[in-house]
Design an enzyme around this catalytic site. Structure first.
Site, PDB file in Angstrom:
ATOM      1  N   GLU A  88       0.674  -1.387   0.087  1.00 13.58           N
ATOM      2  CA  GLU A  88      -0.453  -0.022  -0.219  1.00 13.58           C
ATOM      3  C   GLU A  88       0.755   0.927  -0.067  1.00 13.58           C
ATOM      4  O   GLU A  88       1.599   1.582   0.722  1.00 13.58           O
ATOM      5  CB  GLU A  88      -1.115  -0.157   1.610  1.00 13.58           C
ATOM      6  CG  GLU A  88      -2.508  -1.412   0.960  1.00 13.58           C
ATOM      7  CD  GLU A  88      -2.611  -1.270  -0.043  1.00 13.58           C
ATOM      8  OE1 GLU A  88      -3.177  -0.352  -0.508  1.00 13.58           O
ATOM      9  OE2 GLU A  88      -4.026  -1.653  -0.518  1.00 13.58           O
ATOM     10  N   CYS A  93      -2.212   9.203   2.355  1.00  8.76           N
ATOM     11  CA  CYS A  93      -1.657   9.058   1.621  1.00  8.76           C
ATOM     12  C   CYS A  93      -2.626   8.963   0.048  1.00  8.76           C
ATOM     13  O   CYS A  93      -1.977   9.038  -0.520  1.00  8.76           O
ATOM     14  CB  CYS A  93      -1.508   6.830   0.773  1.00  8.76           C
ATOM     15  SG  CYS A  93      -2.973   5.937   1.061  1.00  8.76           S
TER      16      CYS A  93
END
Length: 454
Positions: free
Chosen positions: A208, A242
């Site tokens: 991720e 993010c």
């Protein structure tokens, strides 16, 4: 590594595989997190200056929502899934059995240090695995609370909590023990290192990562709503997210209106002096602070730009960019600085986006359905929103993850369970029918095979 080997031995007893065991572990974890709610709030405030409300939305509450779904759906997730059998194998029955992978490693970053460690853990426990947890050493207060939660809840032969400098500890773990899966959340640069370490033993990974997630505001957008929905996630956690909009591409015809609306909403959210706001965070450490301050020289500041090194504070900043070669447009920003770039036609905007392939997320603001579909189809990206930003990750029914440089694999909800499970294919064939045409010699059977195998 003896402590990690103990997890392998415990897993091989089969103790983690029953529904009763898995459910009990999830319920214990949930109860422990609820018990330590205040400790978590205080730790996240100490590490990142997060308010209780922000903690709840992005950390505690996010985790509790995910674990609630897992507890409720676990039994159905574990059930074998029946699938159709082809004519060639009549009268067999086919099904898929999810089974645990074994001993897994979960590595988390510092920006959401609580939920980005424990949310993957939900999937690993639900799938029946043993787990090594490696928190970020850059959020020490939160890591200390999680240590208390994990070690007071689980036997270390089942869930092992390992601390230390990630650059040293992770290679040591992966070079001396063959995990059955590695789940890493963090930067693309470190993700490549994790991937390389895993490849030596063909260990599957979930990565991720991040990237420069574009936010397109077209001439057809609802400007006031767009500004509000962009500013909220961009400046949440001081931009250290993010999936925060990394930069805005705004059509020239609505540029001035968008900038005015962004200014208005930022002031509405955080007041005239965001440094005094209870709802505005801080940069994690001096290294990140110094990196971000360099970007303030890369364009024309339209709002903000103030900073205080002693407080690790950088104001919510809007900056107009005309030179795409500056560092702010080469790196993932990961901070409260929002570049604004003007475009005149879609082709020019797409050319800018293409400089950073496969972003983790993309956001399009438009009231034109045809236009939204054109943008979504034109850009490969992990996931995203139309007329919203970042909040797609809060829907556990959507897989969350990137592609290419922004990640590999996905999770959340059922997808977390699937990530930490192997799909074992089973076909069961009865003995009451055993057709001779399946066996040699095959003389004269080609026409039958052509009908049966399609």
């Amino acid at each position: 590594m003896e402590s990690v080997q103990a997890l392998r031995q415990y897993f091989e007893t089969g103790a983690t595989q029953s529904y009763t065991f898995r459910l009990a572990q999830l319920e214990k974890l949930k109860a422990s997190v609820q018990q330590h709610e205040v400790d978590i709030f205080e730790a996240l405030h100490k590490d990142l200056r997060k308010s209780k409300e922000e903690c709840w939305i992005t950390e505690n509450g996010f985790f509790l929502s995910e674990i609630g779904v897992a507890i409720k759906q676990l039994k159905s997730w574990m059930q074998p899934k029946k699938v159709t059998t082809n004519l060639l194998n009549f009268p067999s029955k086919s099904y898929i059995v999810p089974e645990p992978l074994g001993v897994t490693l979960i590595i988390s970053p510092w920006n959401y240090p609580f939920q980005l460690l424990l949310t993957p853990l939900i999937g690993a426990i639900a799938a029946g695995n043993c787990v090594v947890l490696k928190p970020s050493e850059l959020a020490p207060a939160t890591a200390a609370v999680i240590k208390k939660i994990i070690e007071s809840t689980f036997d270390k032969n089942y869930i092992l909590y390992v601390e230390g400098d990630g650059a040293t500890v992770v290679p040591e773990l992966m070079n001396n023990f063959v995990f059955d899966h590695v789940f890493y959340t963090g930067s693309t640069a470190v993700g490549k290192i994790i991937y390389s370490l895993a490849a030596k033993n063909l260990v599957p990974v979930t990565l991720e990562l991040g990237g420069k997630s574009p936010c397109v505001v077209t001439a057809n957008a609802h400007i006031d709503i767009a500004a509000k929905r962009i500013a909220m996630p961009k400046f949440s956690n001081a931009g250290q997210m993010c999936v925060a909009p990394d930069y805005i591409l705004v059509h020239r015809s609505v540029k001035d209106a968008l900038i005015d609306a962004l200014k208005k909403n930022i002031q509405s959210f955080f007041g005239d002096n965001p440094q005094q706001s209870d709802y505005y965070g801080r940069i994690i450490n001096a290294k990140q602070f110094d990196r971000l301050c360099q970007y303030l020289q890369d364009g024309k500041i339209l709002m903000g730009g103030q900073f205080d090194h002693t407080d690790l504070y950088i104001a919510p900043t809007l900056i107009e960019i005309t030179d795409l070669n500056k560092g702010i447009m080469q790196d993932e920003i990961f901070g409260p600085i929002l570049p604004i770039i003007t475009y005149d036609d879609d082709a020019a905007a797409l050319k800018i986006i293409a400089q950073h392939k496969n972003p983790l997320a993309m956001y399009v603001f438009t009231n034109n359905t045809t236009e939204e579909q054109q943008w979504i189809k034109a850009v490969p990206f992990g996931g995203g929103c139309i007329n919203n930003a970042s909040l797609h990750l809060t829907n556990h029914r959507l897989p969350f993850g990137g592609r290419g440089a922004s990640g590999l694999g996905n999770y959340h909800g059922r997808f977390s369970f699937d990530t930490f499970s192997h799909k074992k294919a089973i076909m069961k064939t009865p003995n009451w029918l055993d057709l001779a045409l399946k066996y040699p010699p095959y003389t004269g059977k080609l026409s039958l095979f052509k009908k049966a195998i399609k």
